[in-house]
Design an enzyme around this catalytic site. Structure first.
Site, PDB file in Angstrom:
ATOM      1  N   GLY A 218       0.822  -1.202   0.000  1.00 21.44           N
ATOM      2  CA  GLY A 218       0.000   0.000   0.000  1.00 21.44           C
ATOM      3  C   GLY A 218       0.857   1.252   0.000  1.00 21.44           C
ATOM      4  O   GLY A 218       1.814   1.380  -0.767  1.00 21.44           O
ATOM      5  N   ASP A 249      -2.345  -4.266  -9.964  1.00 24.17           N
ATOM      6  CA  ASP A 249      -2.293  -4.748 -11.341  1.00 24.17           C
ATOM      7  C   ASP A 249      -1.185  -4.041 -12.124  1.00 24.17           C
ATOM      8  O   ASP A 249      -0.518  -4.652 -12.963  1.00 24.17           O
ATOM      9  CB  ASP A 249      -3.639  -4.529 -12.030  1.00 24.17           C
ATOM     10  CG  ASP A 249      -4.780  -5.179 -11.275  1.00 24.17           C
ATOM     11  OD1 ASP A 249      -4.553  -6.246 -10.669  1.00 24.17           O
ATOM     12  OD2 ASP A 249      -5.893  -4.621 -11.271  1.00 24.17           O
TER      13      ASP A 249
END
Length: 320
Positions: A218, A249
């Site tokens: 993150g 992704d």
């Protein structure tokens, strides 16, 4: 060519609201509808960055028709395996005030045995001509960890570099089958290995058979752990706010592009250590730039400049 494989794609529906209030009625601009799923997002990023990419997925029913039509309009080369059941939907509500996205993912219908076989055989056929293969996303009933592991084993046996981004037992199956790279996030890694520390969890996957593990953290960036050499950390020195649904992704796209070069990414050699650091830099920059875009599968125009900001550190395991 880089092949992406998405066993459980979705028709992605995205709406943006000024501020999301649970239980309230919101008036919003017209939403966006796209062919989605993690592998499709990876393919879009690779396509946008000039890579030759082919996206393999399934499609069925009325939602599958919408999925196919949007994918054809996108310009991304693709191959779709027909299914009797309708393609699932995924709904994302993006709160522009907080930058957070609330996502509702339908589980997806099971693949019939013939459909699962067709998907695997097509992946092996197309993957044999690929410079790298990315297997991405959740696994539908009928195409579980055993099927995923078998596909990884066949591709690796054919000499094709493979990166896998999935969760649960699928991560362990891919590691045992010798995947060249795995890309779990912190939570997925802890759930699969039972280890809270990302480096420890990544090391466990390497012990099982994976050559390289990239753990996304993150806002804390990511960590790259290879079969040889010290772990590498990468992060931006400033926080970015936006839609994080496609960040992982974009990192997978960076990994696939690195695998496609054929360079050593896992040995203790100095060249491999440099390649891991450059992969960490690019994956962090692409992931961060994806956060700035309204839809998954896109990179902000300044992703190259963001790479110059990335801070690379070598993790001293004795001092952790």
């Amino acid at each position: 060519m880089i092949l992406t494989v998405t066993p459980n794609p979705a028709l992605d529906l995205t709406w943006h609201v000024e501020s999301l209030t649970p239980g309230a009625t919101h008036r919003v601009p017209i939403g966006a509808t796209r062919a989605g799923g993690k592998g499709l997002n990876v393919a879009r990023v690779l396509h946008a960055t000039g890579h030759d990419v082919l996206a393999l997925a399934t499609a069925g029913g009325d939602t599958g028709d919408e999925f196919r039509a949007e994918l054809e309009a996108s310009g991304v080369q693709h191959r779709l395996v027909a299914t009797a059941a309708a393609t699932r939907r995924s709904v994302a509500i993006v709160d522009d005030a907080s930058g957070e996205a609330t996502v509702l993912n339908e589980l997806g219908a099971p693949l019939a045995p013939a459909e699962a076989t067709a998907l695997a055989e097509t992946a092996v056929q197309l993957g044999g001509a690929a410079r790298a293969v990315a297997l991405c996303g959740s696994l539908p009933p009928g195409f579980g960890p055993d099927e995923l592991g078998g596909l990884v084993d066949r591709l690796v046996g054919a000499g094709v570099p493979v990166v896998v981004d999935t969760s649960g037992p699928g991560i362990l199956a891919a590691a045992r089958s010798g995947a060249h790279a795995l890309k779990p996030n912190r939570e997925e890694l802890a759930a699969a290995t039972g280890l809270a520390d990302p480096v420890d969890g990544a090391r466990a996957l390497v012990t099982l058979g994976a050559r390289l593990v990239v753990v996304s953290l993150g806002a804390d960036g990511l960590v790259v752990v290879g079969a040889g050499g010290a772990p590498v950390g990468a992060r931006l020195p400033r926080p970015l706010h936006g839609n994080a649904t496609g960040a992982g992704d974009a990192a997978v796209a960076a990994i696939a592009s690195a695998l496609a070069t054929g360079h050593d990414l896992w040995s203790p050699a100095d060249a491999a250590a440099h390649a891991r650091a450059e992969l960490a830099r690019r994956a962090t920059a692409w992931s961060a730039s994806a956060v700035l875009m309204p839809l998954a599968g896109e990179l902000a125009p300044d992703h190259t400049a963001l790479a110059d900001e990335v801070v690379i550190t070598t993790i001293d395991e004795e001092r952790r």
